[in-house]
Enzyme design. Structure first.
Site, PDB file in Angstrom:
ATOM      1  N   HIS A   1      -3.842  -3.532   5.434  1.00  0.00           N
ATOM      2  CA  HIS A   1      -3.217  -4.659   4.736  1.00  0.00           C
ATOM      3  C   HIS A   1      -3.319  -5.940   5.571  1.00  0.00           C
ATOM      4  O   HIS A   1      -3.368  -5.892   6.802  1.00  0.00           O
ATOM      5  CB  HIS A   1      -1.752  -4.352   4.425  1.00  0.00           C
ATOM      6  CG  HIS A   1      -1.585  -3.308   3.361  1.00  0.00           C
ATOM      7  ND1 HIS A   1      -0.382  -2.694   3.088  1.00  0.00           N
ATOM      8  CD2 HIS A   1      -2.478  -2.761   2.492  1.00  0.00           C
ATOM      9  CE1 HIS A   1      -0.530  -1.818   2.112  1.00  0.00           C
ATOM     10  NE2 HIS A   1      -1.794  -1.846   1.733  1.00  0.00           N
TER      11      HIS A   1
ATOM     12  N   HIS B   1      -3.065  -0.701  10.046  1.00  0.00           N
ATOM     13  CA  HIS B   1      -3.589  -0.305   8.733  1.00  0.00           C
ATOM     14  C   HIS B   1      -4.273  -1.506   8.094  1.00  0.00           C
ATOM     15  O   HIS B   1      -4.308  -2.583   8.690  1.00  0.00           O
ATOM     16  CB  HIS B   1      -2.518   0.314   7.821  1.00  0.00           C
ATOM     17  CG  HIS B   1      -1.475  -0.624   7.312  1.00  0.00           C
ATOM     18  ND1 HIS B   1      -0.354  -0.952   8.034  1.00  0.00           N
ATOM     19  CD2 HIS B   1      -1.358  -1.305   6.126  1.00  0.00           C
ATOM     20  CE1 HIS B   1       0.408  -1.784   7.333  1.00  0.00           C
ATOM     21  NE2 HIS B   1      -0.182  -2.017   6.181  1.00  0.00           N
TER      22      HIS B   1
ATOM     23  N   ASP C   1      -1.296  -8.236   6.445  1.00  0.00           N
ATOM     24  CA  ASP C   1      -0.296  -8.581   7.454  1.00  0.00           C
ATOM     25  C   ASP C   1      -0.558  -7.856   8.773  1.00  0.00           C
ATOM     26  O   ASP C   1       0.160  -8.067   9.749  1.00  0.00           O
ATOM     27  CB  ASP C   1       1.125  -8.301   6.957  1.00  0.00           C
ATOM     28  CG  ASP C   1       1.346  -6.864   6.520  1.00  0.00           C
ATOM     29  OD1 ASP C   1       0.368  -6.141   6.283  1.00  0.00           O
ATOM     30  OD2 ASP C   1       2.526  -6.454   6.414  1.00  0.00           O
TER      31      ASP C   1
ATOM     32  N   ASN D   1       6.587  -2.469  -0.192  1.00  0.00           N
ATOM     33  CA  ASN D   1       5.346  -2.471  -0.962  1.00  0.00           C
ATOM     34  C   ASN D   1       4.808  -1.051  -1.076  1.00  0.00           C
ATOM     35  O   ASN D   1       4.416  -0.429  -0.082  1.00  0.00           O
ATOM     36  CB  ASN D   1       4.323  -3.377  -0.264  1.00  0.00           C
ATOM     37  CG  ASN D   1       2.958  -3.316  -0.902  1.00  0.00           C
ATOM     38  OD1 ASN D   1       2.802  -2.888  -2.048  1.00  0.00           O
ATOM     39  ND2 ASN D   1       1.946  -3.744  -0.157  1.00  0.00           N
TER      40      ASN D   1
ATOM     41  N   HIS E   1       2.925   4.690   4.012  1.00  0.00           N
ATOM     42  CA  HIS E   1       2.913   3.353   3.419  1.00  0.00           C
ATOM     43  C   HIS E   1       1.525   3.025   2.889  1.00  0.00           C
ATOM     44  O   HIS E   1       1.372   2.341   1.881  1.00  0.00           O
ATOM     45  CB  HIS E   1       3.348   2.338   4.475  1.00  0.00           C
ATOM     46  CG  HIS E   1       3.091   0.918   4.100  1.00  0.00           C
ATOM     47  ND1 HIS E   1       3.864   0.232   3.207  1.00  0.00           N
ATOM     48  CD2 HIS E   1       2.109   0.059   4.493  1.00  0.00           C
ATOM     49  CE1 HIS E   1       3.398  -0.995   3.069  1.00  0.00           C
ATOM     50  NE2 HIS E   1       2.328  -1.130   3.826  1.00  0.00           N
TER      51      HIS E   1
END
Length: 247
Positions: free
Chosen positions: A99, A97, A101, A191, A160
């Site tokens: 993000h 995804h 990280d 998050n 998420h």
């Protein structure tokens, strides 16, 4: 005495001060067979370094990497460690995804001639938010074959994040979930800045239906030792929804 103390400092400049733990950068752990989990560390926003898990599999055609290190200083050390340990180069990288990280190293790895992939949904969000982007796009659930290994990318729906996918190795029964799956080490859904709790609950059920009897379940953060992490994620989400009245 002054000269002796100076010599000690020169010889041992990397010793942490008393009571201060060394800063972790990157760890690699064997999962099973040709599969390995690597963990890098990043600031989750509170100044505390938090672990982020990625995975790789060593094939006859090269190493396939799932997600990139969170810590920008570890992009090359991960490649170097893989080369030294397995005498293989990384040939493919898929981020699960948008993000950081998961995607922070996409630009760097593309420059190293590694084939980088995300879904079209992830690419749209990465472009919108000025995040690193992959060179190649996945337009729907896709089966990859690299050497003798076969795996599927599966988009179960929002969770998420709006674009989160999971990776399923059906023969080996390995489910790599990224941040879509929560570790049994945590009692927090984490998050939620881009999360949709109601959709996430439905999406987890879809993954449970598709990826049956997993032997290993890899969450995006913290321990992967408990294969019940998917069911644990569902319980966390339901608990959060009850506590917040669905908000």
């Amino acid at each position: 005495m002054m000269r002796i103390c100076l010599l000690v400092l020169l010889l041992f400049p990397c010793f942490p001060s008393s009571g201060q733990a060394p800063v972790q950068k990157l760890t690699i752990s064997h999962l099973t067979g040709a599969f390995y989990i690597y963990t890098s560390f990043g600031d989750a926003g509170n100044g505390v370094m938090f672990p982020a898990n990625g995975m790789y599999v060593v094939t006859e055609k090269g190493v396939v990497l799932f997600d990139t290190p969170w810590d920008t200083t570890q992009f090359q050390p991960l490649l170097d460690s893989i080369r030294a340990r397995h005498h293989q180069a990384v040939v493919l990288c898929i981020s699960t995804h948008f993000h950081e990280d998961r995607t922070a190293g996409l630009d760097y790895y593309r420059q190293q001639s590694i084939k980088t992939y995300t879904t079209k949904r992830t690419d749209d969000l990465s472009r919108e938010k000025n995040k690193p982007r992959a060179a190649h796009l996945i337009y729907g659930d896709t089966t990859f074959r690299v050497g003798s290994f076969v795996f599927e990318t599966f988009y179960p729906g929002k969770g998420h994040s709006p674009d989160n996918i999971v990776i399923w190795f059906g023969r080996e029964r390995i489910l790599y979930g990224g941040c879509f799956i929560k570790s049994t080490d945590t009692e927090s859904p984490g998050n939620l800045s881009d999360a949709d709790i109601d959709a996430w609950i439905l999406s987890v059920r879809k993954v449970q239906a598709k990826c049956t009897d997993p032997h290993f379940v890899i969450p995006g953060h913290q321990s992967w030792k408990d294969k019940n992490a998917l069911g644990h994620t569902l319980r966390l989400l339901r608990k959060y929804k009850e506590k917040t009245g669905g908000r």
